[in-house]
Design a protein around this motif. Structure first.
Motif, short mmCIF file in Angstrom:
data_model
loop_
_atom_site.label_atom_id
_atom_site.label_comp_id
_atom_site.label_asym_id
_atom_site.label_seq_id
_atom_site.Cartn_x
_atom_site.Cartn_y
_atom_site.Cartn_z
N ALA A 247 0.84 -1.20 0.00
CA ALA A 247 0.00 0.00 0.00
C ALA A 247 0.87 1.24 0.00
O ALA A 247 2.04 1.21 0.40
CB ALA A 247 -0.92 0.00 1.22
N THR A 248 0.28 2.35 -0.45
CA THR A 248 0.98 3.63 -0.51
C THR A 248 0.13 4.70 0.15
O THR A 248 -1.07 4.78 -0.10
CB THR A 248 1.25 4.02 -1.98
N LEU A 249 0.78 5.51 0.97
CA LEU A 249 0.13 6.64 1.62
C LEU A 249 0.67 7.91 0.97
O LEU A 249 1.85 8.23 1.13
CB LEU A 249 0.41 6.62 3.13
N LYS A 250 -0.17 8.60 0.22
CA LYS A 250 0.25 9.83 -0.46
C LYS A 250 0.10 11.02 0.48
O LYS A 250 -0.76 11.02 1.36
CB LYS A 250 -0.60 10.07 -1.71
N GLY A 251 0.96 12.02 0.26
CA GLY A 251 0.88 13.25 1.03
C GLY A 251 1.58 13.18 2.37
O GLY A 251 1.37 14.05 3.22
N TYR A 252 2.38 12.14 2.58
CA TYR A 252 3.14 11.98 3.83
C TYR A 252 4.58 11.62 3.49
O TYR A 252 4.87 11.09 2.42
CB TYR A 252 2.56 10.86 4.70
N THR A 253 5.46 11.89 4.44
CA THR A 253 6.85 11.49 4.32
C THR A 253 7.25 10.74 5.58
O THR A 253 6.67 10.99 6.65
CB THR A 253 7.78 12.71 4.09
N VAL B 159 3.24 17.47 1.18
CA VAL B 159 2.66 17.46 -0.16
C VAL B 159 3.66 16.89 -1.16
O VAL B 159 4.84 17.25 -1.15
CB VAL B 159 2.23 18.89 -0.57
N GLY B 160 3.17 16.00 -2.00
CA GLY B 160 3.99 15.43 -3.06
C GLY B 160 4.79 14.20 -2.69
O GLY B 160 5.32 13.53 -3.56
N ASP B 161 4.89 13.87 -1.41
CA ASP B 161 5.65 12.69 -0.98
C ASP B 161 4.72 11.49 -0.79
O ASP B 161 3.50 11.64 -0.72
CB ASP B 161 6.39 12.96 0.33
N THR B 162 5.33 10.33 -0.70
CA THR B 162 4.59 9.10 -0.43
C THR B 162 5.35 8.24 0.55
O THR B 162 6.57 8.32 0.65
CB THR B 162 4.35 8.27 -1.72
N VAL B 163 4.61 7.41 1.27
CA VAL B 163 5.20 6.43 2.18
C VAL B 163 4.74 5.06 1.70
O VAL B 163 3.54 4.82 1.56
CB VAL B 163 4.76 6.67 3.64
N GLU B 164 5.69 4.18 1.45
CA GLU B 164 5.39 2.82 1.05
C GLU B 164 5.25 1.96 2.30
O GLU B 164 5.99 2.13 3.26
CB GLU B 164 6.51 2.25 0.17
N VAL C 178 -3.42 4.31 11.03
CA VAL C 178 -1.95 4.38 10.97
C VAL C 178 -1.48 4.90 12.33
O VAL C 178 -2.17 5.67 12.99
CB VAL C 178 -1.46 5.28 9.81
N TYR C 179 -0.31 4.45 12.75
CA TYR C 179 0.27 4.89 14.02
C TYR C 179 1.23 6.03 13.76
O TYR C 179 2.12 5.91 12.92
CB TYR C 179 0.99 3.72 14.71
N ARG C 180 1.01 7.15 14.50
CA ARG C 180 1.87 8.33 14.37
C ARG C 180 2.42 8.69 15.73
O ARG C 180 1.73 8.61 16.74
CB ARG C 180 1.07 9.51 13.81
#
Length: 140
Positions: free
Chosen positions: A76-82, A92-97, A136-138
């Protein structure tokens, strides 16, 4: 002969200490007090979607934490996060795999304990790239 006895004692102690550490870290009710108002969990759901991006991507860790060997997972990919080490933050513009897990309510509660909800992490809802809503855990 004495070296064999000593080796046996060392192996036995290593097993006890290692097993005790794993039990205390992943399963024990000690060392962690859940928050007074944990995130709401819809217990009517059979499975909960959880996006993981760190150690919980690994089958062995998931099994040790949840006790469930058959947790369904997919990329899965989470867009808009680093990703920042052990945390993610909006960017903005980053993704987390990562991986999307489908877990039972008891497994979700064990994940909360592992992540130390209220002490180290908080569980928040996000929308993944494919539109799936997931926890998601933050870091706090």
């Amino acid at each position: 002969m004495r070296w064999g006895i000593r080796l046996g004692i060392v192996l036995m102690l290593s097993t006890v200490v290692g097993g005790g550490y794993l039990w205390y870290t992943f399963r024990s009710p000690y060392g962690y007090e859940p928050p007074a108002s944990p995130p709401i969990v819809d217990t009517r759901l059979e499975r909960h979607a959880v996006f993981v991006y760190g150690t919980l991507r690994y089958d062995l860790i998931r099994w040790l934490v949840t006790g469930d060997i058959d947790i369904a997972s997919s990329h899965a990919t989470l867009k808009g996060y680093t990703r920042n080490d052990l945390d993610i933050s909006p960017r903005v513009g980053d993704t987390v795999e990562g991986e999307l897990l489908k877990v039972s309510t008891p497994a979700l509660q064990r994940l909360d304990r592992y992540e130390r909800i209220g002490a180290r992490y908080r569980r928040v809802n996000v929308r993944l790239e494919d539109g799936t809503s997931a926890w998601v855990y933050r870091r706090i």
